[in-house]
Design an enzyme around this catalytic site. Structure first.
Site, short mmCIF file in Angstrom:
data_model
loop_
_atom_site.label_atom_id
_atom_site.label_comp_id
_atom_site.label_asym_id
_atom_site.label_seq_id
_atom_site.Cartn_x
_atom_site.Cartn_y
_atom_site.Cartn_z
N GLY A 226 0.68 -1.05 0.22
CA GLY A 226 0.19 0.22 0.34
C GLY A 226 0.56 1.55 -0.21
O GLY A 226 1.72 1.12 -0.01
N SER A 233 -0.40 -0.68 7.87
CA SER A 233 0.00 -1.14 9.12
C SER A 233 -1.03 -1.99 10.06
O SER A 233 -0.86 -3.14 10.44
CB SER A 233 1.38 -0.24 9.52
OG SER A 233 2.32 -0.04 8.93
N THR A 251 12.20 -2.79 11.48
CA THR A 251 14.25 -2.53 10.34
C THR A 251 14.58 -0.88 10.48
O THR A 251 14.48 -0.77 8.89
CB THR A 251 12.91 -2.88 9.12
OG1 THR A 251 11.80 -2.35 8.56
CG2 THR A 251 12.26 -4.26 9.34
N HIS A 268 3.43 4.33 18.99
CA HIS A 268 3.38 3.43 17.60
C HIS A 268 3.44 1.82 18.99
O HIS A 268 2.69 0.92 18.87
CB HIS A 268 3.94 2.95 17.04
CG HIS A 268 3.72 1.71 16.27
ND1 HIS A 268 4.05 0.72 15.88
CD2 HIS A 268 2.74 2.23 14.83
CE1 HIS A 268 3.58 -0.22 15.21
NE2 HIS A 268 2.95 0.71 14.76
N ASP A 270 3.44 2.30 22.10
CA ASP A 270 2.18 2.08 23.38
C ASP A 270 0.83 1.41 22.88
O ASP A 270 0.10 0.83 23.56
CB ASP A 270 1.91 3.83 23.14
CG ASP A 270 2.63 3.88 24.10
OD1 ASP A 270 4.21 3.23 25.25
OD2 ASP A 270 2.66 4.85 24.57
N ARG A 272 0.51 -1.14 20.45
CA ARG A 272 0.57 -2.89 20.65
C ARG A 272 0.51 -3.65 22.17
O ARG A 272 0.62 -2.86 23.18
CB ARG A 272 2.03 -2.93 20.59
CG ARG A 272 2.58 -2.49 18.52
CD ARG A 272 3.80 -3.16 18.42
NE ARG A 272 5.18 -2.48 18.44
CZ ARG A 272 5.66 -1.91 18.08
NH1 ARG A 272 5.27 -1.15 17.53
NH2 ARG A 272 6.96 -2.47 19.07
N GLU A 280 14.10 -4.89 17.37
CA GLU A 280 15.07 -4.45 15.68
C GLU A 280 15.99 -4.27 15.65
O GLU A 280 17.03 -4.50 16.06
CB GLU A 280 14.83 -2.61 16.68
CG GLU A 280 15.22 -1.45 15.39
CD GLU A 280 15.55 -0.33 16.47
OE1 GLU A 280 16.42 0.09 16.52
OE2 GLU A 280 14.52 -0.48 17.51
#
Length: 399
Positions: A226, A233, A251, A268, A270, A272, A280
């Site tokens: 997209g 996402s 990444t 972002h 927080d 999840r 990472e």
């Protein structure tokens, strides 16, 4: 135990009275507010709250209509209301009472189309390696017989229940409290199928002495494409929301030295699920070969950019570039495709669709576009599920 599920909608029903949203206009014939009768004697979902019941998230009270029949126990807790009937069968009722807004807030993405991210406090370690985390209960708890769950609220609650052993292979999981937070019945069915949750019509009787229907096995490899702010996402997170263990693979940059980006990273992270791990890294091939839990890779665009950096392969400003660097990038892409093809883990990867814009005005932009576009093609060829996300809408791409 036989359970009559006479209503399955939120407190206002679906469609909600006097609601002008598109979801309420589409749904037919509609659903009544959630009401569940256990063994013909105990009703959940009525208007009377359980005296002394605990609040969920500081706001939601779990209703129990009428007195408890002899031999029944009701235990409110952070997961919801657990009812135990004579004989020991247990039901968890976790339906939200108020009707929620028809459109949930969108998940954030970075300016480059990839979700911001950052390493969680637990890194990529397993729960055992972490020595447990908040919400862990040590040894697995005994599985419930039936879970009545508002999965549109926070589907990750189901993943946490599975992780803790409260939802097992013989646990019936039924969606209740459904409403205009989802645009159509078809989308409700699609999402709940991803999560292993049953959607039943009002009036259904569930017999917990029988095994639940076998879930449809998910695709092993999913590629979501997209543009920036397309919703790719958010869809990736949706796909894995009810899994007991997920490793989120970041990444891109962590945000050090960029306060605005760092705020995005933290927001972002927080949102999840707390029980997800984070890695990472740019060693995607290594993770694909070694992972034993589902992976969410977000995303391939930032991975390609990082690989160009690591291989010193960007053009030098005169239109040329290091041949050795370009060869190294190609080798890394070959290795990733080979690992993707061979992986035994379930993986959902997010990537930018780079073929819809104008030709980039710089050599580095054209090189990035060409490399990522070819990588997308190769991974799509090796994927069971490829979907293009446009304005939050899904366009499956069959082979």
């Amino acid at each position: 135990m036989k359970v009559l599920i006479s209503g399955t909608a939120g407190a206002s029903g679906w469609p909600a009275p006097d609601c002008g949203c598109a979801s309420c206009a589409r749904v037919t014939p509609g659903r009544r507010p959630t009401s569940v009768v256990l063994d013909g004697s105990l009703t959940l979902g009525g208007s009377l709250p359980l005296d002394g019941s605990a609040a969920l998230d500081g706001a939601v009270r779990l209703p129990l209509s009428g007195p408890l029949p002899p031999g029944c126990r009701a235990s409110p807790g952070p997961d919801g209301l657990t009812v135990t009937i004579p004989g020991g069968q247990r039901v968890l009722y976790a339906a939200s009472s108020p009707s929620s807004p028809p459109v949930p807030p969108p998940h954030g993405e970075s300016p480059h189309g990839e979700s911001p991210h950052g390493e969680s406090p637990h890194g990529g370690a397993s729960r055992e390696e972490r020595g447990g985390q908040e919400g862990d209960t040590g040894d697995a708890e005994e599985a419930l017989n039936l879970v009545l769950l508002d999965v549109l609220d926070r589907p990750e609650r189901l993943g946490d229940l599975r992780r803790r052993g409260l939802v097992g292979e013989r646990t019936h999981v039924v969606a209740v409290g459904v409403d205009h937070r989802v645009p159509t019945e078809a989308e409700l069915i699609r999402r709940t199928a991803l999560w292993g949750v049953r959607v039943v019509p009002d009036g259904t009787v569930v017999d917990t002495s029988e095994p639940p229907p076998a879930p449809v096995p998910p695709p092993r490899r999913t590629l979501l494409l997209g543009g920036s702010r397309s919703g790719k996402s958010a869809e990736a997170e949706l796909r894995l929301a009810a899994e007991p263990e997920v490793l989120y693979v970041a990444t891109g940059p962590s945000g050090d030295g960029d306060p605005e980006w760092l705020r995005r990273v933290r927001a972002h992270r927080d949102r999840r699920p707390a029980h997800w791990g984070t890695a990472e890294t740019t060693d995607l091939a290594g993770l694909l070969r070694s992972a034993d839990t589902p992976l969410l890779i977000d995303g391939l665009g930032t991975w390609v950019a990082a690989v160009f950096d690591e291989c010193d392969a960007w053009p030098d400003g005169t239109g040329g570039n290091s041949g050795d660097g370009a060869d190294a990038v190609a080798a890394r892409c070959d290795d990733l495709v080979a690992a993707w093809r061979q992986t035994r883990a379930r993986v959902v990867a997010v990537s930018d669709e780079v073929g819809l814009g104008v030709v980039p005005g710089t050599a580095s932009g054209r090189m990035f576009r060409d490399t990522l576009g070819r990588l997308n093609q190769r991974l799509a060829l090796e994927s069971e599920d490829v979907t293009l996300v446009v304005a939050g809408r899904l366009l499956p791409l069959p082979i």
